[in-house]
Design an enzyme around this catalytic site. Structure first.
Site, PDB file in Angstrom:
ATOM      1  N   LYS A 124       0.852  -1.193   0.000  1.00 39.20           N
ATOM      2  CA  LYS A 124       0.000   0.000   0.000  1.00 39.20           C
ATOM      3  C   LYS A 124       0.878   1.228   0.000  1.00 39.20           C
ATOM      4  CE  LYS A 124      -4.483   0.880   0.309  1.00 39.20           C
ATOM      5  NZ  LYS A 124      -5.532  -0.058  -0.118  1.00 39.20           N
TER       6      LYS A 124
HETATM    7  N1  GLU Z   1      -7.193   0.127  -3.200  1.00 40.05           N
HETATM    8  C1  GLU Z   1      -7.984  -1.020  -3.451  1.00 40.05           C
HETATM    9  C2  GLU Z   1      -8.079  -1.892  -2.222  1.00 40.05           C
HETATM   10  O1  GLU Z   1      -7.917  -1.444  -1.106  1.00 40.05           O
HETATM   11  C3  GLU Z   1      -7.545  -1.781  -4.701  1.00 40.05           C
HETATM   12  C4  GLU Z   1      -6.129  -2.253  -4.717  1.00 40.05           C
HETATM   13  C5  GLU Z   1      -5.713  -2.835  -6.054  1.00 40.05           C
HETATM   14  O2  GLU Z   1      -6.530  -2.978  -6.943  1.00 40.05           O
HETATM   15  O3  GLU Z   1      -4.525  -3.138  -6.172  1.00 40.05           O
HETATM   16  O4  GLU Z   1      -8.399  -3.055  -2.294  1.00 40.05           O
END
Ligand code: GLU
Length: 435
Positions: A124
């Site tokens: 993240k």
């Molecule tokens: N930000 C989204 C989540 O928390 C998607 C992450 C992604 O598609 O890599 O799942």
């Protein structure tokens, strides 16, 4: 044994002191991890390994602002784990982003990918900034410099970003371009959630909301509820909340309340979700001033007498103060970490079926995986194919988590952690520890 002591000392399901409702998402993640680790009798070394981020990058991001001043922002990228494949996860832009939050969100990505069965680890990113106060030019320069600073981290086989809170397709396009300029070739598989024209996938934008809808229908099935009988309140009207509301309304549910940063909007006869989406789009992305509804507070929304509650805003919304008054039969967590561990215990006692974040909002990363596969094949699927495959994966994941929860007589959240940790630990056992 050190591990046993860690777990037993924690007293997870006792009413905790005020510190546990403090918004430390990593602590919240760890609470649940501990319960699952204990059920799995996880080896102490594996416990440490699976809890600890593989790498943490913190980088200064200087930006020349429109008035000519140089401003410094803090950029973070946490790679939690790469055991199942390259790491995957969104980037959020917000003034209150913290390292612990990004660490938790990265770990949740690891568990999410394991639950739906996509071959990714978890990561993240976050940049501490206030995107609402920044011009498009400033946001572009911020995004490009953050990307440039992390060129060695990102890559289609290494770490693949995606949108999260306050980031969107345009920001993904800038990441793609910056990375590609340095690579001297267009590398569209380096990000997902990008515009369709640049190799994005049909259905990606709606995927998280669609997954929320799918798990909600599965949960209703288990409780013998029919969509047409169900009323719904949705907290948050961003990409996830608005699409979940729209799709649940399409299924026949009555959406009686939604909220955004300007407060809650309630209409007992049902809200016209599409009209509200159109209104917000024309109104600087907020529902401020929307007429066909009564204004309510955030707390009122969470405790409305509805069948289904979809928290799709941010972390730590359903706390132990709110949980006793929640009347919904099902909570489908569109947001990451909206419920605190202390609230979990109360909801479980009250018989509320909580479909946990790492399952309920996994539709986004599932279609991100489809997008990555399409980019690498250079062959793009129809919306119908994307949606059918998404629905199948999410329904299967729901059933597996539900069965796991029944097997150990725990909540679906703990069932989801058990499933995910078991899978990643099994992969680690096969790979072994490189010496
Ligand atoms: N930000 C989204 C989540 O928390 C998607 C992450 C992604 O598609 O890599 O799942």
């Amino acid at each position: 044994m050190p591990f046993k002591r860690t777990v037993y000392d924690r007293a997870i399901y006792q009413e905790p002191g005020p510190s546990l409702d403090r918004d430390n998402p990593f602590q919240s993640m760890r609470e649940r991890f501990d319960v699952a680790a204990e059920i799995l009798e996880l080896d102490p070394g594996f416990y440490e390994y699976l809890l600890t981020p593989a790498r943490i990058h913190i980088t200064a991001v200087p930006v020349v602002m429109d008035d000519g001043r140089i401003k410094l922002f803090e950029g973070i990228r946490v790679i939690h784990n790469e055991i199942l494949g390259p790491s995957k996860g969104g980037i959020r832009y917000a003034p209150d982003v913290t390292l612990d939050e990004v660490k938790a969100l990265a770990a949740w990505m690891t568990w999410k990918c394991a639950i739906v069965g996509v071959p990714f680890g978890g990561a993240k990113g976050g940049v501490i900034c206030n995107p609402r106060e920044m011009s498009p030019g400033e946001l572009e320069r911020l995004t490009r410099r953050y990307t440039a600073n992390l060129l060695d981290v990102f890559g289609p086989d290494r770490d693949i970003p995606a949108p999260d809170m306050n980031t969107n397709e345009q920001i993904m396009a800038w990441i793609l371009d910056t990375y590609s300029m340095h690579a001297k070739r267009t590398e569209n598989a380096v990000v997902t959630g990008k515009p369709i024209m640049l190799g994005g996938s049909e259905g990606r934008k709606e995927a998280t909301g669609r997954g929320v809808m799918t798990v909600t229908l599965s949960a209703m099935d288990r409780l013998g509820l029919r969509a047409a009988q169900c009323s719904v309140a949705v907290q948050g009207f961003g990409n996830v909340g608005s699409i979940a509301a729209l799709l649940l309304a399409e299924q026949g549910c009555k959406i009686v309340a939604v909220s955004d940063v300007t407060g809650g909007y309630y209409n007992e006869n049902g809200l016209d979700v599409q009209a509200m989406i159109d209104y917000a789009e024309a109104n600087n992305r907020t529902l401020d001033g929307y007429q066909n509804a009564q204004k309510i507070s955030n707390e009122e929304l969470l405790t409305l007498d509805v069948d289904i509650l979809v928290p799709a805003a941010k972390e730590d919304q359903i706390t132990r103060h709110v949980a006793p008054d929640v009347k919904a039969k099902i909570i489908a967590e569109g947001a990451n970490g909206p419920t605190t561990p202390a609230a979990d215990a109360i909801l479980k006692d009250n018989g509320v079926l909580v479909v946990p974040d790492i399952l309920a909002n996994a539709g986004g990363v599932t279609v991100s995986y489809f997008e990555w596969v399409q980019d690498r094949q250079g062959y793009f699927w129809s919306l119908d194919r994307v949606n059918r495959r998404l629905d199948r994966l999410i329904r299967n994941a729901f059933d597996k988590v539900y069965d796991e929860a029944e097997k150990y007589d725990v909540s679906m959240r703990i069932g989801a952690y058990v499933l995910a940790i078991d899978k990643v630990a099994s992969a680690l056992r096969l790979r072994g520890i490189y010496a």
